[in-house]
Design a protein around this motif. Structure first.
Motif, PDB file in Angstrom:
ATOM      1  N   ILE A 127      -8.000  -0.976   1.827  1.00  0.00           N
ATOM      2  CA  ILE A 127      -8.509  -0.459   0.848  1.00  0.00           C
ATOM      3  C   ILE A 127      -7.982   0.664   0.142  1.00  0.00           C
ATOM      4  O   ILE A 127      -8.810   1.347  -0.283  1.00  0.00           O
ATOM      5  CB  ILE A 127     -10.001  -0.299   1.443  1.00  0.00           C
ATOM      6  CG1 ILE A 127     -10.249   0.199   2.683  1.00  0.00           C
ATOM      7  CG2 ILE A 127     -10.857  -1.181   0.741  1.00  0.00           C
ATOM      8  CD1 ILE A 127     -11.501   1.317   2.794  1.00  0.00           C
ATOM      9  N   CYS A 128      -6.619   0.833   0.378  1.00  0.00           N
ATOM     10  CA  CYS A 128      -5.195   1.886  -0.433  1.00  0.00           C
ATOM     11  C   CYS A 128      -6.374   2.375  -1.573  1.00  0.00           C
ATOM     12  O   CYS A 128      -6.447   1.402  -2.176  1.00  0.00           O
ATOM     13  CB  CYS A 128      -3.816   1.062  -0.048  1.00  0.00           C
ATOM     14  SG  CYS A 128      -2.903   1.817  -0.860  1.00  0.00           S
ATOM     15  N   LYS A 129      -5.948   3.443  -2.389  1.00  0.00           N
ATOM     16  CA  LYS A 129      -6.798   3.783  -4.144  1.00  0.00           C
ATOM     17  C   LYS A 129      -5.233   3.500  -4.159  1.00  0.00           C
ATOM     18  O   LYS A 129      -5.186   3.176  -5.986  1.00  0.00           O
ATOM     19  CB  LYS A 129      -6.443   4.844  -4.132  1.00  0.00           C
ATOM     20  CG  LYS A 129      -8.035   4.871  -3.196  1.00  0.00           C
ATOM     21  CD  LYS A 129      -9.028   6.640  -3.622  1.00  0.00           C
ATOM     22  CE  LYS A 129     -10.303   6.891  -2.840  1.00  0.00           C
ATOM     23  NZ  LYS A 129     -10.818   7.921  -2.883  1.00  0.00           N
ATOM     24  N   ASN A 130      -4.300   2.682  -3.933  1.00  0.00           N
ATOM     25  CA  ASN A 130      -2.906   2.576  -4.992  1.00  0.00           C
ATOM     26  C   ASN A 130      -2.495   1.302  -4.514  1.00  0.00           C
ATOM     27  O   ASN A 130      -1.092   1.108  -4.712  1.00  0.00           O
ATOM     28  CB  ASN A 130      -1.904   3.725  -4.727  1.00  0.00           C
ATOM     29  CG  ASN A 130      -2.275   5.290  -5.020  1.00  0.00           C
ATOM     30  OD1 ASN A 130      -3.006   5.672  -6.285  1.00  0.00           O
ATOM     31  ND2 ASN A 130      -2.741   5.814  -3.455  1.00  0.00           N
ATOM     32  N   THR A 131      -3.033   0.213  -4.164  1.00  0.00           N
ATOM     33  CA  THR A 131      -2.476  -1.386  -3.869  1.00  0.00           C
ATOM     34  C   THR A 131      -2.502  -1.169  -4.846  1.00  0.00           C
ATOM     35  O   THR A 131      -2.871  -1.666  -6.074  1.00  0.00           O
ATOM     36  CB  THR A 131      -3.596  -1.673  -3.141  1.00  0.00           C
ATOM     37  OG1 THR A 131      -4.244  -1.698  -2.068  1.00  0.00           O
ATOM     38  CG2 THR A 131      -3.613  -3.185  -3.206  1.00  0.00           C
ATOM     39  N   VAL A 135       0.933  -1.528  -0.022  1.00  0.00           N
ATOM     40  CA  VAL A 135      -0.200   0.055   0.091  1.00  0.00           C
ATOM     41  C   VAL A 135       1.077   1.202   0.220  1.00  0.00           C
ATOM     42  O   VAL A 135       1.824   1.492   0.386  1.00  0.00           O
ATOM     43  CB  VAL A 135      -0.814   0.166   1.209  1.00  0.00           C
ATOM     44  CG1 VAL A 135      -1.548  -1.123   0.881  1.00  0.00           C
ATOM     45  CG2 VAL A 135      -0.216  -0.114   2.789  1.00  0.00           C
ATOM     46  N   CYS A 136       0.361   2.361  -0.345  1.00  0.00           N
ATOM     47  CA  CYS A 136       1.156   3.690  -0.576  1.00  0.00           C
ATOM     48  C   CYS A 136       1.090   4.598   0.496  1.00  0.00           C
ATOM     49  O   CYS A 136       2.144   5.092  -0.011  1.00  0.00           O
ATOM     50  CB  CYS A 136       0.243   4.619  -1.847  1.00  0.00           C
ATOM     51  SG  CYS A 136      -0.786   5.474  -1.535  1.00  0.00           S
ATOM     52  N   GLY A 137       0.404   3.998   1.815  1.00  0.00           N
ATOM     53  CA  GLY A 137       0.592   4.984   3.106  1.00  0.00           C
ATOM     54  C   GLY A 137       0.456   6.295   2.948  1.00  0.00           C
ATOM     55  O   GLY A 137       0.535   7.110   3.843  1.00  0.00           O
ATOM     56  N   THR A 138      -0.063   7.118   1.773  1.00  0.00           N
ATOM     57  CA  THR A 138      -0.100   8.204   1.521  1.00  0.00           C
ATOM     58  C   THR A 138      -1.938   8.986   0.884  1.00  0.00           C
ATOM     59  O   THR A 138      -1.242   9.920   1.708  1.00  0.00           O
ATOM     60  CB  THR A 138       0.533   9.233   0.756  1.00  0.00           C
ATOM     61  OG1 THR A 138       0.563   8.380  -0.257  1.00  0.00           O
ATOM     62  CG2 THR A 138       2.253   9.022   1.489  1.00  0.00           C
ATOM     63  N   CYS A 139      -2.714   8.073   0.699  1.00  0.00           N
ATOM     64  CA  CYS A 139      -3.983   7.790   0.615  1.00  0.00           C
ATOM     65  C   CYS A 139      -4.070   8.567   1.869  1.00  0.00           C
ATOM     66  O   CYS A 139      -4.217   8.302   2.598  1.00  0.00           O
ATOM     67  CB  CYS A 139      -4.329   7.137  -0.805  1.00  0.00           C
ATOM     68  SG  CYS A 139      -4.621   5.363   0.275  1.00  0.00           S
ATOM     69  N   PRO A 140      -6.150   8.875   1.372  1.00  0.00           N
ATOM     70  CA  PRO A 140      -6.709   8.932   2.531  1.00  0.00           C
ATOM     71  C   PRO A 140      -7.050   7.744   2.868  1.00  0.00           C
ATOM     72  O   PRO A 140      -7.304   7.929   4.225  1.00  0.00           O
ATOM     73  CB  PRO A 140      -7.865   9.558   1.950  1.00  0.00           C
ATOM     74  CG  PRO A 140      -7.887  10.704   0.195  1.00  0.00           C
ATOM     75  CD  PRO A 140      -6.303   9.723  -0.113  1.00  0.00           C
ATOM     76  N   GLN A 141      -7.092   7.341   2.660  1.00  0.00           N
ATOM     77  CA  GLN A 141      -7.815   5.514   3.148  1.00  0.00           C
ATOM     78  C   GLN A 141      -6.389   5.023   4.482  1.00  0.00           C
ATOM     79  O   GLN A 141      -6.384   4.347   4.645  1.00  0.00           O
ATOM     80  CB  GLN A 141      -7.967   4.499   2.302  1.00  0.00           C
ATOM     81  CG  GLN A 141      -9.180   4.416   1.434  1.00  0.00           C
ATOM     82  CD  GLN A 141      -9.538   5.749   0.625  1.00  0.00           C
ATOM     83  OE1 GLN A 141      -8.417   6.248  -0.056  1.00  0.00           O
ATOM     84  NE2 GLN A 141     -10.539   6.128   0.780  1.00  0.00           N
ATOM     85  N   CYS A 142      -5.272   5.211   3.547  1.00  0.00           N
ATOM     86  CA  CYS A 142      -3.662   5.033   4.397  1.00  0.00           C
ATOM     87  C   CYS A 142      -4.061   5.859   5.274  1.00  0.00           C
ATOM     88  O   CYS A 142      -3.449   5.082   6.617  1.00  0.00           O
ATOM     89  CB  CYS A 142      -3.135   4.988   3.478  1.00  0.00           C
ATOM     90  SG  CYS A 142      -2.331   3.433   2.637  1.00  0.00           S
ATOM     91  N   LEU A 143      -3.777   6.894   5.573  1.00  0.00           N
ATOM     92  CA  LEU A 143      -3.657   7.934   6.588  1.00  0.00           C
ATOM     93  C   LEU A 143      -4.240   7.315   7.697  1.00  0.00           C
ATOM     94  O   LEU A 143      -4.796   8.259   8.846  1.00  0.00           O
ATOM     95  CB  LEU A 143      -4.218   8.842   5.822  1.00  0.00           C
ATOM     96  CG  LEU A 143      -2.869   9.869   4.952  1.00  0.00           C
ATOM     97  CD1 LEU A 143      -3.050  11.119   4.399  1.00  0.00           C
ATOM     98  CD2 LEU A 143      -1.265   9.850   5.720  1.00  0.00           C
TER      99      LEU A 143
END
Ligand code: ZN
Length: 346
Positions: A110-114, A96-104
């Motif tokens: 449900i990261c948008k950049n998985t 996961v990206c760690g920076t999208c609203p879901q990750c944060l």
């Protein structure tokens, strides 16, 4: 680490895969190199192997596929502090990206950049796999290699079953692939009053019983709705775990759920499914939820705890062990549904 290794490569845009000798992957400063000790075949791998419509639109051969494994850390990047050489690990397969609203907001699953290991990146059907240190989960030393390798799909079962209340409730598991079979065991361990498993395959229904299902229904031979209502005194089922992906079964799941019940859907139907929202969801006040991946790392902790405590024994699900070289046999078993989990040893 320089050198060569055996790896199962999705070698072309078509059916099958090929065992090849490839370079051992290099790691960057935040990655870890793991010697794979056991790796299990997932339904996703079967899609890729069979080269279905989904995989044709998603993966780019040639590459090493596979994502479920357990193994030993043999090399770490300069900035890695979370694991050390010799640690016994498995991995969360969503990078996961760690920076999208879901990750944060703590919803990395449900990261948008998985990116998915072995789908979007190089996988673990090989002697070695390189992964971000942040994806690793340390296993207890006493956990068998094959059990450790199937924690990832067991996490899907745990995430689905425990997405709402289960204790004292009736639970239906529709679709007894390996994850459905494990879901039956998890529901039982969580204190479900009654677990009813549905499938068309008697071999897999037996495995669901071995894992703790109280009742099994062969939906090809018996009317699943009639059975669901009979087994719940006409009330309907409190919790439905949909793991079949079949349009008719999804409709049956909505119809067998009692008013105010929960329907948690992990399956991935290949096409849009027609459902009666008015009668089967709204007027019944159902909660219908999609389940993807595993919560990081809440689900891993639950899986680890259920296994370590003996609350869930997944050994009935692991039906076949094969050397990596015999991958064709393993995939054939999976395609025919004549197995639970198939574990390959590189
Ligand atoms: Zn993200």
């Amino acid at each position: 680490m320089n050198g060569k290794m055996k790896a199962l490569v999705k070698h072309r845009r078509g059916f099958g895969a090929e065992l090849r000798i490839v370079d051992i992957p290099a790691i960057n400063e935040t990655e870890v190199l793991i010697k794979v000790k056991a790796t299990s075949i997932c339904g996703t791998d079967v899609h890729i192997y069979s080269w279905d419509a989904w995989s044709q639109g998603r993966v780019n051969p040639p590459y090493v596929f596979g994502h479920e494994f357990s193994g030993e850390v043999v090399e770490i990047g300069d900035k890695v502090t979370s694991v050390k050489i010799g640690d016994y690990v498995s991995a969360e397969t969503h990078i996961v990206c760690g920076t999208c609203p879901q990750c944060l907001t703590g919803q990395g699953h449900i990261c948008k950049n998985t990116k998915i290991i072995g789908v979007d990146t190089q996988g673990c059907f090989a002697e070695y796999v390189a992964l971000p240190a942040g994806n690793l989960w340390k296993n207890p030393a006493e956990m068998p290699l094959d059990v450790a390798s199937i924690q990832e799909p067991m996490g899907n079962a745990v995430h689905t079953v425990l997405a709402g209340e289960v204790t004292g409730k009736t639970v239906a598991v529709i679709g007894c692939g390996p994850i459905g079979i494990m879901a039956a065991g998890v529901a039982k361990a969580a204190g479900a009053a009654k677990v009813i498993a549905f499938d068309l395959n008697d071999y897999r229904l037996k495995l669901a019983r071995d894992m703790g299902a109280d009742y099994t229904v062969n939906s090809g031979q018996e009317d699943p709705l009639e059975q669901a209502y009979n087994l719940t005194d006409g009330n309907g089922v409190d919790v439905v775990c949909e793991m079949s992906g079949h349009p008719a079964a999804i409709n049956q799941g909505l119809k067998m759920a009692t008013n105010g019940g929960r329907v948690s859907i992990l399956s991935l139907p290949v096409k849009p499914v027609e459902i009666n929202i008015t009668d089967d969801i709204v007027f019944k006040g159902l909660t219908v939820q999609g389940i993807t991946g595993r919560k990081m790392f809440q689900t891993w902790q639950q899986v680890s705890g259920l296994l370590a405590s003996g609350q869930v024994d997944v050994t009935p699900v692991i039906t076949h062990h094969l050397p990596l070289e015999e991958f064709e046999k393993g995939f054939e078993l999976m395609i025919k549904g004549e197995c639970g989990k198939v574990v390959l040893t590189p």
